[in-house]
Design a protein around this motif. Structure first.
Motif, PDB file in Angstrom:
ATOM      1  N   ILE A  59     -74.776  -3.337  -2.003  1.00 42.94           N
ATOM      2  CA  ILE A  59     -73.803  -2.810  -2.970  1.00 42.94           C
ATOM      3  C   ILE A  59     -72.971  -1.739  -2.280  1.00 42.94           C
ATOM      4  CG2 ILE A  59     -73.513  -1.596  -5.154  1.00 42.94           C
ATOM      5  CD1 ILE A  59     -76.163  -2.887  -6.054  1.00 42.94           C
ATOM      6  N   GLN A  60     -71.691  -2.053  -2.089  1.00 40.27           N
ATOM      7  CA  GLN A  60     -70.771  -1.134  -1.436  1.00 40.27           C
ATOM      8  C   GLN A  60     -69.746  -0.544  -2.396  1.00 40.27           C
ATOM      9  OE1 GLN A  60     -71.105  -0.260   1.815  1.00 40.27           O
ATOM     10  NE2 GLN A  60     -72.937  -1.532   1.824  1.00 40.27           N
ATOM     11  N   THR A  61     -69.494  -1.242  -3.517  1.00 39.68           N
ATOM     12  CA  THR A  61     -68.453  -0.825  -4.456  1.00 39.68           C
ATOM     13  C   THR A  61     -68.956  -0.980  -5.891  1.00 39.68           C
ATOM     14  OG1 THR A  61     -67.495  -3.032  -4.678  1.00 39.68           O
ATOM     15  CG2 THR A  61     -66.628  -1.644  -2.894  1.00 39.68           C
ATOM     16  N   TYR A  62     -68.178  -0.457  -6.821  1.00 39.02           N
ATOM     17  CA  TYR A  62     -68.498  -0.612  -8.237  1.00 39.02           C
ATOM     18  C   TYR A  62     -68.515  -2.090  -8.629  1.00 39.02           C
ATOM     19  CZ  TYR A  62     -68.083  -0.402 -13.286  1.00 39.02           C
ATOM     20  OH  TYR A  62     -68.282  -0.596 -14.634  1.00 39.02           O
ATOM     21  N   GLU A  63     -67.582  -2.856  -8.114  1.00 35.28           N
ATOM     22  CA  GLU A  63     -67.531  -4.290  -8.423  1.00 35.28           C
ATOM     23  C   GLU A  63     -68.798  -4.988  -7.937  1.00 35.28           C
ATOM     24  OE1 GLU A  63     -64.964  -2.541  -7.035  1.00 35.28           O
ATOM     25  OE2 GLU A  63     -63.690  -2.537  -8.819  1.00 35.28           O
ATOM     26  N   ASP A  64     -69.291  -4.607  -6.748  1.00 34.51           N
ATOM     27  CA  ASP A  64     -70.565  -5.157  -6.254  1.00 34.51           C
ATOM     28  C   ASP A  64     -71.695  -4.826  -7.221  1.00 34.51           C
ATOM     29  OD1 ASP A  64     -69.260  -6.006  -3.923  1.00 34.51           O
ATOM     30  OD2 ASP A  64     -69.982  -4.301  -2.727  1.00 34.51           O
ATOM     31  N   PHE A  65     -71.707  -3.589  -7.696  1.00 29.58           N
ATOM     32  CA  PHE A  65     -72.748  -3.159  -8.635  1.00 29.58           C
ATOM     33  C   PHE A  65     -72.714  -3.998  -9.913  1.00 29.58           C
ATOM     34  CE2 PHE A  65     -73.656  -0.298 -12.322  1.00 29.58           C
ATOM     35  CZ  PHE A  65     -75.039  -0.285 -12.192  1.00 29.58           C
ATOM     36  N   ILE A  66     -71.549  -4.182 -10.472  1.00 31.50           N
ATOM     37  CA  ILE A  66     -71.413  -4.942 -11.723  1.00 31.50           C
ATOM     38  C   ILE A  66     -71.898  -6.380 -11.546  1.00 31.50           C
ATOM     39  CG2 ILE A  66     -69.719  -5.894 -13.362  1.00 31.50           C
ATOM     40  CD1 ILE A  66     -70.484  -2.938 -13.787  1.00 31.50           C
ATOM     41  N   ARG A  67     -71.597  -6.991 -10.407  1.00 29.13           N
ATOM     42  CA  ARG A  67     -72.009  -8.379 -10.147  1.00 29.13           C
ATOM     43  C   ARG A  67     -73.486  -8.501  -9.787  1.00 29.13           C
ATOM     44  NH1 ARG A  67     -66.802  -8.573  -7.574  1.00 29.13           N
ATOM     45  NH2 ARG A  67     -67.783  -8.044  -5.595  1.00 29.13           N
ATOM     46  N   SER A  68     -74.116  -7.412  -9.406  1.00 24.49           N
ATOM     47  CA  SER A  68     -75.494  -7.443  -8.900  1.00 24.49           C
ATOM     48  C   SER A  68     -76.518  -7.424 -10.035  1.00 24.49           C
ATOM     49  CB  SER A  68     -75.740  -6.227  -8.003  1.00 24.49           C
ATOM     50  OG  SER A  68     -75.890  -5.055  -8.792  1.00 24.49           O
ATOM     51  N   LYS A  69     -77.780  -7.568  -9.645  1.00 23.73           N
ATOM     52  CA  LYS A  69     -78.881  -7.434 -10.594  1.00 23.73           C
ATOM     53  C   LYS A  69     -79.401  -5.996 -10.650  1.00 23.73           C
ATOM     54  CE  LYS A  69     -80.342 -12.179 -10.509  1.00 23.73           C
ATOM     55  NZ  LYS A  69     -81.446 -13.111 -10.378  1.00 23.73           N
ATOM     56  N   CYS A  70     -78.809  -5.124  -9.853  1.00 21.79           N
ATOM     57  CA  CYS A  70     -79.186  -3.706  -9.866  1.00 21.79           C
ATOM     58  C   CYS A  70     -78.882  -3.134 -11.252  1.00 21.79           C
ATOM     59  CB  CYS A  70     -78.396  -2.955  -8.804  1.00 21.79           C
ATOM     60  SG  CYS A  70     -78.781  -1.204  -8.691  1.00 21.79           S
ATOM     61  N   GLN A  71     -79.820  -2.353 -11.787  1.00 18.78           N
ATOM     62  CA  GLN A  71     -79.663  -1.788 -13.125  1.00 18.78           C
ATOM     63  C   GLN A  71     -79.151  -0.353 -13.113  1.00 18.78           C
ATOM     64  OE1 GLN A  71     -80.126  -3.767 -15.959  1.00 18.78           O
ATOM     65  NE2 GLN A  71     -80.066  -5.211 -14.255  1.00 18.78           N
ATOM     66  N   LEU A  72     -79.398   0.370 -12.020  1.00 21.57           N
ATOM     67  CA  LEU A  72     -78.986   1.777 -11.949  1.00 21.57           C
ATOM     68  C   LEU A  72     -78.875   2.176 -10.490  1.00 21.57           C
ATOM     69  CD1 LEU A  72     -80.215   4.720 -14.046  1.00 21.57           C
ATOM     70  CD2 LEU A  72     -80.321   4.914 -11.577  1.00 21.57           C
ATOM     71  N   ILE A  73     -77.878   2.982 -10.179  1.00 23.29           N
ATOM     72  CA  ILE A  73     -77.725   3.574  -8.850  1.00 23.29           C
ATOM     73  C   ILE A  73     -77.595   5.082  -9.013  1.00 23.29           C
ATOM     74  CG2 ILE A  73     -76.265   3.795  -6.806  1.00 23.29           C
ATOM     75  CD1 ILE A  73     -75.485   0.920  -7.088  1.00 23.29           C
ATOM     76  N   LEU A  74     -78.423   5.807  -8.276  1.00 23.29           N
ATOM     77  CA  LEU A  74     -78.360   7.268  -8.212  1.00 23.29           C
ATOM     78  C   LEU A  74     -77.819   7.637  -6.839  1.00 23.29           C
ATOM     79  CD1 LEU A  74     -79.207  10.246  -8.973  1.00 23.29           C
ATOM     80  CD2 LEU A  74     -81.363   9.707  -7.849  1.00 23.29           C
TER      81      LEU A  74
END
Length: 151
Positions: A84-99
């Motif tokens: 996950i490098q960008t917000y768009e990567d985060f939205i598409r991923s299965k990651c639920q939270l990034i700190l």
């Protein structure tokens, strides 16, 4: 609202516990993607790349540590970690939270769970964090890079 941003005190503490207090993460895994988090002896506090919720909770609730930089991602236990490098990567991923913690005091948290977001916001108020603000889904509000080493 897609996240929350605030500043913490630049000191040794159990800050992760304070941020995530009252949130249930039973079936989740904590992945340390980037980290300079030190114990009182100056050694790396989180020395593994991945922790079960039970392991992570025990470490952060009762320990004293100093997060200089941190990129911690929370996934359901069975999901694979993604790049996950960008917000768009985060939205598409299965990651639920990034700190993300940058320079000992600047905290950005992005989550797909609105209940978690509201609890973290209340925890920030209860712990006297400063400059508390929600992160809106707008280009000028979202981080450009999802790395602890950039803002």
């Amino acid at each position: 609202m897609v996240g929350i941003r605030f500043k913490i005190k630049n000191e040794y503490d159990n800050i992760f516990y304070k941020i995530f207090k009252n949130i249930k993460f039973e079936n989740y895994r904590w992945d340390i993607v980037e980290g300079e988090i030190y114990n009182l002896d100056g050694k790396n506090y989180l020395d593994k790349e991945s922790y079960s919720n039970r392991e992570f909770k025990k470490l952060v609730e009762y320990g004293t540590y100093y997060p200089v930089f941190a990129n911690i991602q929370i996934y359901q236990a069975q999901d694979e970690r993604e790049d996950i490098q960008t917000y768009e990567d985060f939205i598409r991923s299965k990651c639920q939270l990034i700190l993300l913690i940058t320079d000992n005091e600047f905290v950005d948290i992005y989550t797909k769970n609105k209940m978690w977001l509201n609890t973290i916001y209340q925890n920030a108020i209860n712990n006297d964090f400063v400059d508390i603000q929600y992160i809106e889904e707008r280009k000028n509000s979202i981080r450009h890079e999802f790395s602890a080493y950039s803002d």
